[in-house]
Design a protein around this motif. Sequence first.
Motif, mmCIF file in Angstrom:
data_model
loop_
_atom_site.group_PDB
_atom_site.id
_atom_site.type_symbol
_atom_site.label_atom_id
_atom_site.label_comp_id
_atom_site.label_asym_id
_atom_site.label_seq_id
_atom_site.Cartn_x
_atom_site.Cartn_y
_atom_site.Cartn_z
ATOM 1 N N MET A 196 43.992 56.919 26.529
ATOM 2 C CA MET A 196 44.434 56.319 27.811
ATOM 3 C C MET A 196 43.315 55.383 28.285
ATOM 4 O O MET A 196 42.191 55.817 28.516
ATOM 5 N N ARG A 197 43.680 54.083 28.424
ATOM 6 C CA ARG A 197 42.635 53.173 28.881
ATOM 7 C C ARG A 197 42.459 53.231 30.384
ATOM 8 O O ARG A 197 43.364 53.619 31.119
ATOM 9 N N HIS A 198 41.225 52.915 30.824
ATOM 10 C CA HIS A 198 40.882 52.937 32.245
ATOM 11 C C HIS A 198 40.193 51.611 32.567
ATOM 12 O O HIS A 198 39.140 51.312 32.011
ATOM 13 N N ILE A 199 40.828 50.823 33.435
ATOM 14 C CA ILE A 199 40.369 49.461 33.723
ATOM 15 C C ILE A 199 39.608 49.411 35.043
ATOM 16 O O ILE A 199 40.086 49.936 36.065
ATOM 17 N N LEU A 200 38.424 48.771 35.008
ATOM 18 C CA LEU A 200 37.700 48.467 36.247
ATOM 19 C C LEU A 200 37.839 46.967 36.482
ATOM 20 O O LEU A 200 37.445 46.163 35.625
ATOM 21 N N LEU A 201 38.442 46.580 37.603
ATOM 22 C CA LEU A 201 38.693 45.171 37.937
ATOM 23 C C LEU A 201 37.756 44.751 39.056
ATOM 24 O O LEU A 201 37.826 45.288 40.170
ATOM 25 N N LEU A 202 36.852 43.829 38.757
ATOM 26 C CA LEU A 202 35.948 43.304 39.791
ATOM 27 C C LEU A 202 36.729 42.227 40.536
ATOM 28 O O LEU A 202 37.100 41.214 39.930
ATOM 29 N N GLY A 203 37.009 42.429 41.819
ATOM 30 C CA GLY A 203 37.982 41.601 42.529
ATOM 31 C C GLY A 203 37.389 40.635 43.522
ATOM 32 O O GLY A 203 36.311 40.093 43.325
ATOM 33 N N GLY A 204 38.154 40.375 44.604
ATOM 34 C CA GLY A 204 37.682 39.482 45.661
ATOM 35 C C GLY A 204 38.248 38.078 45.559
ATOM 36 O O GLY A 204 37.742 37.147 46.180
ATOM 37 N N THR A 205 39.296 37.893 44.731
ATOM 38 C CA THR A 205 39.942 36.574 44.626
ATOM 39 C C THR A 205 41.465 36.750 44.633
ATOM 40 O O THR A 205 41.975 37.848 44.374
ATOM 41 N N THR A 206 42.135 35.624 44.890
ATOM 42 C CA THR A 206 43.606 35.629 44.854
ATOM 43 C C THR A 206 44.108 36.096 43.490
ATOM 44 O O THR A 206 45.038 36.883 43.376
ATOM 45 N N GLU A 207 43.453 35.618 42.443
ATOM 46 C CA GLU A 207 43.879 35.957 41.078
ATOM 47 C C GLU A 207 43.664 37.442 40.796
ATOM 48 O O GLU A 207 44.454 38.092 40.115
ATOM 49 N N ALA A 208 42.570 38.013 41.316
ATOM 50 C CA ALA A 208 42.312 39.449 41.113
ATOM 51 C C ALA A 208 43.424 40.273 41.763
ATOM 52 O O ALA A 208 43.903 41.261 41.188
ATOM 53 N N SER A 209 43.851 39.851 42.952
ATOM 54 C CA SER A 209 44.927 40.584 43.643
ATOM 55 C C SER A 209 46.229 40.494 42.860
ATOM 56 O O SER A 209 46.964 41.478 42.726
ATOM 57 N N ALA A 210 46.496 39.329 42.283
ATOM 58 C CA ALA A 210 47.733 39.175 41.483
ATOM 59 C C ALA A 210 47.664 40.052 40.238
ATOM 60 O O ALA A 210 48.644 40.702 39.850
#
Length: 248
Positions: free
Chosen positions: A1-15
């Motif tokens: 099972m993969r586990h993703i960490l998403l570094l965000g703070g942008t419109t594209e990250a939210s999408a």
Amino acid sequence: MRHILLLGGTTEASALATALAERGECAVLSYAGRTEAPRAQAIPTRVGGFGGIEGLADHMTREGVTHLVDATHPFAARISANAIAAAELAGVKLLAMTRPAWDACAGDRWIRVADTAEAVAALGSEAARIFLALGRQTIGDFADAAQHFYLLRFVDAAEVPALPRHHLVVDRGPFTLAGELALLREHRIEVIVAKNAGGAGARAKLDAARELGLPVVMIDRPFIPDRPQVESVAAVLDWLDHGVVRGV
Ligand code: 3Y8
Ligand code: NAP
């Protein structure tokens, strides 16, 4: 099972976060904690720094992160450099999701500079009315050019002692052409200072500047070391499924 960490703070990250939620992925979006009330996300979020490269590597090992997606802003150069080193250290797969830089087109009056120091110099010494559309973190760089009037726009309210002649607008993007035209006219803006952020969320001010014939001092992006990168949500999902960047 993969586990993703998403570094965000942008419109594209939210999408991307929404797309990951729709697929039922195990994913967490990370904010630095720069704003008081960051946008709610379709996946769980965490807020705050990790404590440098080692802190991020330890976090990923502790949390069992298998994939790190850096969808931070092009000017968030430190976290992006840390992500490259931490992914290597922790043996986690890394992919950056970014967006193309803006290019000047017919009618644009851009003065391209490398950083805020060059932006200050480009403004000259004669007092002018400036829309400093850089947010809050670099305000101090303009303190020696306090002869200008500055229109400022922050996500959260704050005192600005460094620039005595200023008007602060508290607003978060994305912004509209009509709204930017009204703002520039209301404050009789003569020059805009912007980061080459790319994306749609902050580009309306450039279209408004072109319509009003205003010059834009455009700050080029900082250096970020090489890393695998794509420019779409679909390409990130394809990478998750196939393990390689296939240029979809
Ligand atoms: C905390 C998360 C989303 C993401 C929205 C994008 C669009 C709106 C345009 C102008 C430029 C600026 C600034 C800007 C934009 C999007 C995107 C983008 C520019 C939020 C957010 C966080 C931040 C941090 C904040 C910075 C500041 C920069 C304002 C949330 C809203 C100027 C960059 O007070 C502070 O310390 C603010 C700091 C970094 C730059 C600066 O130096 O001050 N963004 N912006 C993220 C975190 O904590 O990890 O609060 O919801 C995100 C967005 N800001 O999902 O809708 O995708 O670019 N953000 C710039 O581009 O010049 C505004 O006013 O014209
Ligand atoms: P930065 O200068 O590249 O990073 C400075 C430190 O902040 C990092 O070393 C890290 O602390 C922490 N950090 C940054 N982003 C983080 C995240 N997403 N999650 C956890 N910690 C984070 O960062 P920045 O330019 O201040 O940007 C901060 C956030 O605002 C990012 O999410 C970025 O996408 C967003 N943003 C920035 C801009 C901009 O103009 N810079 C514009 C729009 C949005 P530790 O070393 O302690 O881990």
